[in-house]
Scaffold this motif. Structure first.
Motif, PDB file in Angstrom:
ATOM      1  N   ALA A 113       0.827  -1.211   0.000  1.00 39.25           N
ATOM      2  CA  ALA A 113       0.000   0.000   0.000  1.00 39.25           C
ATOM      3  C   ALA A 113       0.856   1.253   0.000  1.00 39.25           C
ATOM      4  O   ALA A 113       0.563   2.229  -0.704  1.00 39.25           O
ATOM      5  CB  ALA A 113      -0.932  -0.010   1.214  1.00 39.25           C
ATOM      6  N   VAL A 114       1.939   1.246   0.786  1.00 37.45           N
ATOM      7  CA  VAL A 114       2.834   2.403   0.838  1.00 37.45           C
ATOM      8  C   VAL A 114       3.504   2.623  -0.516  1.00 37.45           C
ATOM      9  O   VAL A 114       3.566   3.753  -1.027  1.00 37.45           O
ATOM     10  CB  VAL A 114       3.874   2.223   1.961  1.00 37.45           C
ATOM     11  CG1 VAL A 114       4.979   3.259   1.853  1.00 37.45           C
ATOM     12  CG2 VAL A 114       3.195   2.308   3.325  1.00 37.45           C
ATOM     13  N   VAL A 115       4.015   1.564  -1.118  1.00 37.95           N
ATOM     14  CA  VAL A 115       4.644   1.680  -2.435  1.00 37.95           C
ATOM     15  C   VAL A 115       3.633   2.189  -3.456  1.00 37.95           C
ATOM     16  O   VAL A 115       3.925   3.085  -4.258  1.00 37.95           O
ATOM     17  CB  VAL A 115       5.240   0.324  -2.875  1.00 37.95           C
ATOM     18  CG1 VAL A 115       5.706   0.388  -4.328  1.00 37.95           C
ATOM     19  CG2 VAL A 115       6.412  -0.055  -1.972  1.00 37.95           C
ATOM     20  N   CYS A 138       8.996   5.990   0.702  1.00 35.79           N
ATOM     21  CA  CYS A 138       8.449   4.770   1.306  1.00 35.79           C
ATOM     22  C   CYS A 138       9.033   4.536   2.696  1.00 35.79           C
ATOM     23  O   CYS A 138       8.318   4.177   3.642  1.00 35.79           O
ATOM     24  CB  CYS A 138       8.752   3.558   0.430  1.00 35.79           C
ATOM     25  SG  CYS A 138       7.890   3.515  -1.159  1.00 35.79           S
ATOM     26  N   LEU A 139      10.339   4.754   2.827  1.00 33.13           N
ATOM     27  CA  LEU A 139      11.024   4.454   4.091  1.00 33.13           C
ATOM     28  C   LEU A 139      10.760   5.486   5.172  1.00 33.13           C
ATOM     29  O   LEU A 139      11.074   5.248   6.335  1.00 33.13           O
ATOM     30  CB  LEU A 139      12.526   4.297   3.846  1.00 33.13           C
ATOM     31  CG  LEU A 139      12.892   3.049   3.031  1.00 33.13           C
ATOM     32  CD1 LEU A 139      14.360   3.082   2.624  1.00 33.13           C
ATOM     33  CD2 LEU A 139      12.590   1.778   3.836  1.00 33.13           C
ATOM     34  N   MET A 140      10.186   6.611   4.828  1.00 32.43           N
ATOM     35  CA  MET A 140       9.739   7.545   5.856  1.00 32.43           C
ATOM     36  C   MET A 140       8.469   7.034   6.533  1.00 32.43           C
ATOM     37  O   MET A 140       8.137   7.452   7.644  1.00 32.43           O
ATOM     38  CB  MET A 140       9.474   8.915   5.240  1.00 32.43           C
ATOM     39  CG  MET A 140      10.725   9.635   4.783  1.00 32.43           C
ATOM     40  SD  MET A 140      11.765  10.182   6.152  1.00 32.43           S
ATOM     41  CE  MET A 140      10.861  11.650   6.686  1.00 32.43           C
ATOM     42  N   ILE A 141       7.775   6.123   5.869  1.00 30.25           N
ATOM     43  CA  ILE A 141       6.509   5.599   6.390  1.00 30.25           C
ATOM     44  C   ILE A 141       6.687   4.174   6.893  1.00 30.25           C
ATOM     45  O   ILE A 141       6.268   3.833   7.998  1.00 30.25           O
ATOM     46  CB  ILE A 141       5.433   5.658   5.296  1.00 30.25           C
ATOM     47  CG1 ILE A 141       5.208   7.112   4.869  1.00 30.25           C
ATOM     48  CG2 ILE A 141       4.129   5.012   5.763  1.00 30.25           C
ATOM     49  CD1 ILE A 141       4.449   7.264   3.588  1.00 30.25           C
ATOM     50  N   ILE A 174      12.362  11.019  12.974  1.00 35.16           N
ATOM     51  CA  ILE A 174      11.136  11.800  12.811  1.00 35.16           C
ATOM     52  C   ILE A 174       9.943  10.920  13.184  1.00 35.16           C
ATOM     53  O   ILE A 174       9.787   9.826  12.645  1.00 35.16           O
ATOM     54  CB  ILE A 174      10.990  12.284  11.362  1.00 35.16           C
ATOM     55  CG1 ILE A 174      12.116  13.252  11.005  1.00 35.16           C
ATOM     56  CG2 ILE A 174       9.634  12.960  11.141  1.00 35.16           C
ATOM     57  CD1 ILE A 174      12.196  13.578   9.538  1.00 35.16           C
ATOM     58  N   PRO A 175       9.106  11.375  14.107  1.00 38.14           N
ATOM     59  CA  PRO A 175       7.933  10.558  14.473  1.00 38.14           C
ATOM     60  C   PRO A 175       7.054  10.306  13.256  1.00 38.14           C
ATOM     61  O   PRO A 175       6.853  11.191  12.421  1.00 38.14           O
ATOM     62  CB  PRO A 175       7.206  11.426  15.515  1.00 38.14           C
ATOM     63  CG  PRO A 175       8.242  12.359  16.034  1.00 38.14           C
ATOM     64  CD  PRO A 175       9.188  12.609  14.889  1.00 38.14           C
ATOM     65  N   LEU A 176       6.546   9.093  13.162  1.00 40.97           N
ATOM     66  CA  LEU A 176       5.712   8.750  12.019  1.00 40.97           C
ATOM     67  C   LEU A 176       4.489   9.657  11.935  1.00 40.97           C
ATOM     68  O   LEU A 176       3.985   9.949  10.848  1.00 40.97           O
ATOM     69  CB  LEU A 176       5.275   7.284  12.106  1.00 40.97           C
ATOM     70  CG  LEU A 176       4.549   6.704  10.884  1.00 40.97           C
ATOM     71  CD1 LEU A 176       5.404   6.844   9.634  1.00 40.97           C
ATOM     72  CD2 LEU A 176       4.194   5.251  11.123  1.00 40.97           C
ATOM     73  N   ARG A 192       3.255  21.030   6.785  1.00 43.27           N
ATOM     74  CA  ARG A 192       4.657  21.065   6.351  1.00 43.27           C
ATOM     75  C   ARG A 192       5.316  19.707   6.653  1.00 43.27           C
ATOM     76  O   ARG A 192       6.068  19.582   7.626  1.00 43.27           O
ATOM     77  CB  ARG A 192       5.403  22.192   7.068  1.00 43.27           C
ATOM     78  CG  ARG A 192       4.845  23.581   6.783  1.00 43.27           C
ATOM     79  CD  ARG A 192       5.606  24.636   7.571  1.00 43.27           C
ATOM     80  NE  ARG A 192       6.998  24.733   7.159  1.00 43.27           N
ATOM     81  CZ  ARG A 192       7.416  25.530   6.177  1.00 43.27           C
ATOM     82  NH1 ARG A 192       6.549  26.264   5.504  1.00 43.27           N
ATOM     83  NH2 ARG A 192       8.689  25.585   5.858  1.00 43.27           N
ATOM     84  N   PRO A 193       5.046  18.703   5.840  1.00 44.58           N
ATOM     85  CA  PRO A 193       5.627  17.382   6.129  1.00 44.58           C
ATOM     86  C   PRO A 193       7.133  17.376   5.878  1.00 44.58           C
ATOM     87  O   PRO A 193       7.632  18.113   5.026  1.00 44.58           O
ATOM     88  CB  PRO A 193       4.908  16.469   5.136  1.00 44.58           C
ATOM     89  CG  PRO A 193       4.543  17.360   4.002  1.00 44.58           C
ATOM     90  CD  PRO A 193       4.247  18.696   4.615  1.00 44.58           C
ATOM     91  N   PRO A 194       7.859  16.540   6.613  1.00 47.73           N
ATOM     92  CA  PRO A 194       9.305  16.453   6.412  1.00 47.73           C
ATOM     93  C   PRO A 194       9.655  15.650   5.165  1.00 47.73           C
ATOM     94  O   PRO A 194       9.158  14.550   4.959  1.00 47.73           O
ATOM     95  CB  PRO A 194       9.784  15.733   7.671  1.00 47.73           C
ATOM     96  CG  PRO A 194       8.610  14.902   8.086  1.00 47.73           C
ATOM     97  CD  PRO A 194       7.381  15.675   7.696  1.00 47.73           C
ATOM     98  N   GLU A 195      10.512  16.204   4.326  1.00 48.00           N
ATOM     99  CA  GLU A 195      10.998  15.456   3.167  1.00 48.00           C
ATOM    100  C   GLU A 195      12.077  14.473   3.603  1.00 48.00           C
ATOM    101  O   GLU A 195      12.859  14.763   4.505  1.00 48.00           O
ATOM    102  CB  GLU A 195      11.570  16.407   2.114  1.00 48.00           C
ATOM    103  CG  GLU A 195      10.541  16.876   1.115  1.00 48.00           C
ATOM    104  CD  GLU A 195      11.182  17.326  -0.186  1.00 48.00           C
ATOM    105  OE1 GLU A 195      11.674  16.454  -0.933  1.00 48.00           O
ATOM    106  OE2 GLU A 195      11.205  18.537  -0.432  1.00 48.00           O
ATOM    107  N   PRO A 196      12.146  13.328   2.952  1.00 51.28           N
ATOM    108  CA  PRO A 196      13.164  12.348   3.340  1.00 51.28           C
ATOM    109  C   PRO A 196      14.554  12.755   2.868  1.00 51.28           C
ATOM    110  O   PRO A 196      14.699  13.423   1.838  1.00 51.28           O
ATOM    111  CB  PRO A 196      12.713  11.070   2.638  1.00 51.28           C
ATOM    112  CG  PRO A 196      11.946  11.547   1.455  1.00 51.28           C
ATOM    113  CD  PRO A 196      11.267  12.818   1.885  1.00 51.28           C
ATOM    114  N   PRO A 197      15.586  12.366   3.619  1.00 50.31           N
ATOM    115  CA  PRO A 197      16.949  12.523   3.099  1.00 50.31           C
ATOM    116  C   PRO A 197      17.126  11.694   1.829  1.00 50.31           C
ATOM    117  O   PRO A 197      16.333  10.795   1.536  1.00 50.31           O
ATOM    118  CB  PRO A 197      17.826  11.972   4.241  1.00 50.31           C
ATOM    119  CG  PRO A 197      16.954  11.970   5.445  1.00 50.31           C
ATOM    120  CD  PRO A 197      15.552  11.758   4.958  1.00 50.31           C
TER     121      PRO A 197
END
Length: 366
Positions: A113-115, A138-141, A174-176, A192-197
């Protein structure tokens, strides 16, 4: 019209806890239609939440939420869109979800689902993200790479999360809830969601012998990933992590030894059943999850290449309760024996004969 297909996946594959994943041929499918012409004006309220109409069929149809800010697929897509300055879906987006992946059974339903959500955002807004960059989202979630990496990239995949540099380390935990906040009223949720590295996860595809198929025996009850992780120890003892060689008297790391063999053994044709069976043994997660899955120890101990010709190895699929048996033939007999053992515990099952989904997630435009 856009069609998005994401395979299910099995994580761990015996000794590869949180390290390896295998994509398999049950496909989550999204049929996406974007209405590009409309007679409404910009001031007309959108007909659906966040411009997205969701319809659904398949596993979980009776209880899967269909609001765009509540469904995992569209919440994931909204996170990616918000990172690119877009607060809603294009007007009007219709997403029809067809999901044959069993929920809560250890076949990577949430990872798929995330992908699918990340691919959905990339497709509807033409963001031009590569698969590698989409994996960062994906890996942020989904913080463990094994399922999502296999679902995105396809095949038999080993993965790891890189050590982040000091600037990124500030964002590592970062908290989910900051990435996927609970629905709180439409477009202002997660302003303002955090962008992944860049480059959080890295992977390699292993080979896979053409004879090897996967028999998934799927019990009719769920085990949540959270529950399955709660039973694992916070710290493993030396006894858990090591085995004693009867010849040399020296200790070696049990799971690492076997994983080093397994990733090559599964590439060789014809497969060596005895080598693979022993290489699929585990001491890190299966012994601790046996109380969650009635009959698990007996099944893992009694189904062997000697008792069931054609069998190569057997393990818990992900967090379970699905049992994954790798085999070259005799598939139905292997499945029926395992289902019969579950039946002794009052548990009914079904089985699927699956193959690796080598291509991974796909987007088809028409």
């Amino acid at each position: 019209m856009i069609t998005i297909k994401v395979p299910c996946s099995s994580a761990n594959i015996g000794p590869g806890f949180d390290v390896v994943g295998l994509s398999l041929s049950i496909w989550l499918t999204l049929q996406v239609n974007i209405v590009t012409t409309t007679t409404t004006t910009d001031t007309t309220p959108p007909p659906h939440t966040l411009n997205c109409n969701i319809t659904y069929e398949g596993e979980g149809a009776s209880h899967v939420p269909l609001a765009a800010d509540a469904n995992l697929i569209t919440r994931t897509a909204l996170y990616v869109l918000k990172c690119h300055g877009q607060r809603t879906f294009p007007r009007t987006t219709h997403v029809h979800i067809v999901n044959p992946i069993p929920l809560g059974r250890g076949l990577g339903s949430s990872g798929a689902a995330v992908v699918a959500g990340v691919l959905l955002a990339n497709s509807v807004s033409k963001l031009g993200l590569s698969k590698d960059r989409m994996m960062d989202y994906c890996l942020m979630i989904e913080r463990h790479p094994d399922n999502v990496m296999a679902a995105m990239m396809g095949g038999f995949v080993g993965s790891y999360l890189r050590e982040l540099d000091p600037a990124d380390m500030e964002r590592k935990e970062i908290p989910l809830a900051e990435v996927l906040p609970e629905p709180a009223g439409g477009i202002n949720t997660g302003l303002r969601p955090p962008e992944p590295p860049l480059g959080i996860g890295h992977y390699i595809k292993f080979g896979w012998a053409k004879e090897v198929k996967a028999v998934a025996i799927i019990p009719d009850f769920e085990v949540s990933t959270a529950t399955a992780r709660e039973v694992l120890p916070e710290v493993y003892s030396k006894k858990d992590m090591a085995c004693l060689s009867p010849i040399t008297g020296t200790s070696g790391i049990f799971n690492l030894q076997r994983l080093a063999v397994l990733t090559t053994a599964l590439t060789r044709s014809p497969p060596d059943a005895e080598l693979i069976f022993q290489a699929m043994q585990d001491k890190v997660h299966q012994p601790y999850r046996k109380h969650l899955i009635p009959g698990l120890p007996e099944i893992l101990a009694s189904v062997t290449p000697q008792s069931h010709p054609g069998l190569l190895g057997i393990c818990l699929s992900g967090a379970g309760p699905t049992i994954l048996a790798l085999a070259t033939h005799n598939f139905e007999h292997i499945a029926e024996m395992i289902m019969a053992r579950f039946k002794q515990e009052g548990i009914t099952c079904r089985y699927e004969l699956l193959e690796p989904a080598y291509e991974g997630a796909q987007v088809i435009e028409s």
